[in-house]
Design an enzyme around this catalytic site. Structure first.
Site: not given
Ligand SMILES: NC(=O)N[C@@H](CC(=O)O)C(=O)O
Ligand SMILES: [Zn+2]
Ligand SMILES: [Zn+2]
Length: 445
Positions: A292, A296, A310-311, A219, A59, A169
């Protein structure tokens, strides 16, 4: 005695479930022998090292095409190999999203030119049958919260018909909307965990389990979700799941220290969840660890909580952080290798990957177990330019090998862009035999 290309000498090699003192012989990119007496063109000194199979990361979001200012195939794949990851599975939420033949070919072409790591490409929930024929490895991640129940059912049916694994997800859109609405006027980052409560994950997993016979849950983040999957497995469902390092290593308390930087989906959870995830991982109820990796830029991440993307990035730090967890007895080395390499390869049917055995690709992470260091963003290779793990102890690999070639060693990248190969999915896989028969052929040549 066979003439070999390369040998890793005097290391402790992880195979057949334990570390063993053997020389590892490589020929034609494959593990040709473990132990034995041969001659090789080149020797790598493995003294004091442990030799593990490279990680298969189910992922990652490499953002290319479309968001290459965050990450591209070159930076993402370099980050992977610097962290001992030798195969990645890229997600389709790029621009254009990987939903049809044109977008699939476009991504494949870029990755084949730029990647230094072997890779699989997932297709999104678009033209599933065509994506399967083109070589997509799985469908997803399918964002449940983006679809109505009817849509989701249709997507899962079509995915089943394509022969590909749906990867999910799992967060329920209704639960998210209901819980977000009353919080929207406030700005405290920790509200984000309340806006997407455990129930959202549990409800989505329940729904998916009702709708399909076979699925992979991305996740996993809650004890409730784990319990549902445990029960489903007991009932004979073909389900698997992964956990991300950030849900094993952070909780809601970390909102205070890192604020919006730690915004991710699913969000930070309780200690209770974190402990359940570790326990599930130790017991093998959680199949895989996947990063995952969701890069960013820091300035984007520092936006206010509802607008920040997000992330968190994580492909490079995953194995290094888990090696520390192994050293701290949170996890056995065997379970780590299983969750990072063997099981993910098995989930995607990658028979040449995921372990050190005769006939398999020589994908290796060669590690000095005493060489712990502090994670520092400026030493990492991702285009994200930051890490949530700044200052944490980690054990980075000294050498990473893919198909018998040194791609990364002592902080330096040796592979050229384009070294990485695509591993096509079941829709266009050639049958590759791994095992004693093929080994015999190697010996006789
Ligand atoms: N995990 C995240 O918070 N973000 C991912 C998407 C995803 O995996 O849901 C991303 O692409 O940025
Ligand atoms: Zn996701
Ligand atoms: Zn993701």
């Amino acid at each position: 005695m066979t003439r070999m290309d390369r040998v890793v000498r005097n290391g402790r090699v992880y195979f057949d479930g334990r570390l063993q003192n053997v020389d590892l012989w490589i020929r034609g990119g494959k593990v040709a022998d473990l132990g034995g007496n041969h001659q090789a063109e080149e020797a790598i000194d493995g003294r004091g090292m442990i030799v593990l199979p490279g990680a298969v990361d189910l992922h990652v979001h490499f953002r290319d095409p479309g968001y290459t200012y965050k990450e591209d195939w070159e930076t993402g794949s370099t980050s992977a190999v610097a962290g001992g990851v030798t195969t990645v599975v890229d997600q389709p939420n790029t621009d254009p999203p990987t939903l049809d033949e044109r977008s699939y070919r476009m991504k494949l072409e870029t990755a084949e030119r730029r990647s230094v790591v072997d890779f699989c490409l997932n297709g999104g929930p678009g033209r599933m049958k065509r994506l399967a024929e083109l070589g997509a490895s799985a469908i997803g991640e399918i964002f449940t919260y983006e679809h109505s129940d009817d849509d989701l059912r249709r997507i899962l049916e079509e995915t089943a018909r394509s022969g590909l694994l749906p990867t999910i997800h799992a967060e329920d859109g209704g639960v998210i909307r209901e819980n977000t609405a009353p919080l929207r006027d406030r700005r405290d980052p920790e509200l984000y965990s309340m806006a997407r409560p455990n129930l959202a994950e549990a409800k989505a997993i329940e729904m998916v389990l009702k709708m399909t016979e076979r699925a992979h849950i991305c996740h996993l983040s809650t004890s409730e979700g784990l319990e549902l999957l445990r029960a489903a497995k007991r009932g004979g469902k073909r389900v698997s799941c992964e956990v991300a390092p950030h849900h094993l290593l952070f909780t809601k308390r970390d909102w205070q220290r890192q604020g919006t930087l730690l915004k991710m989906n699913p969000p930070l959870r309780d200690f209770r969840d974190k402990d359940a995830l570790w326990e599930g991982l130790r017991k093998g109820q959680i199949d895989a660890i996947a990063s995952d990796h969701a890069p960013h830029l820091p300035e984007e991440k520092r936006d206010e909580i509802w607008d920040a993307p997000p992330g968190v990035p994580g492909v490079e730090t995953m194995m290094p952080l888990l090696l520390i967890a192994v050293r701290s007895n949170l996890l056995s080395l065997g379970r780590m290798v299983d969750a990072l390499s063997r099981r993910p390869a098995e989930i995607l049917g990658l028979s040449t990957k995921g372990g050190i055995a005769r006939g398999k690709d020589a994908d290796l992470a060669i590690i000095d177990p005493r060489a712990a260091s502090e994670i520092r963003a400026d030493r990492l290779h991702s285009g994200a330019e930051w890490t949530p793990y700044q200052g944490r102890r980690a054990i980075f690999p000294k050498i990473t090998m893919i198909r018998g070639e040194v791609v990364y060693s002592d902080g330096e990248l040796f592979a050229k862009p384009g070294f990485g190969r695509n591993l096509p999915g079941p829709g266009r896989r050639r049958r590759v035999k791994v095992g004693p028969q093929e080994d015999d052929e190697v010996e006789m040549e």
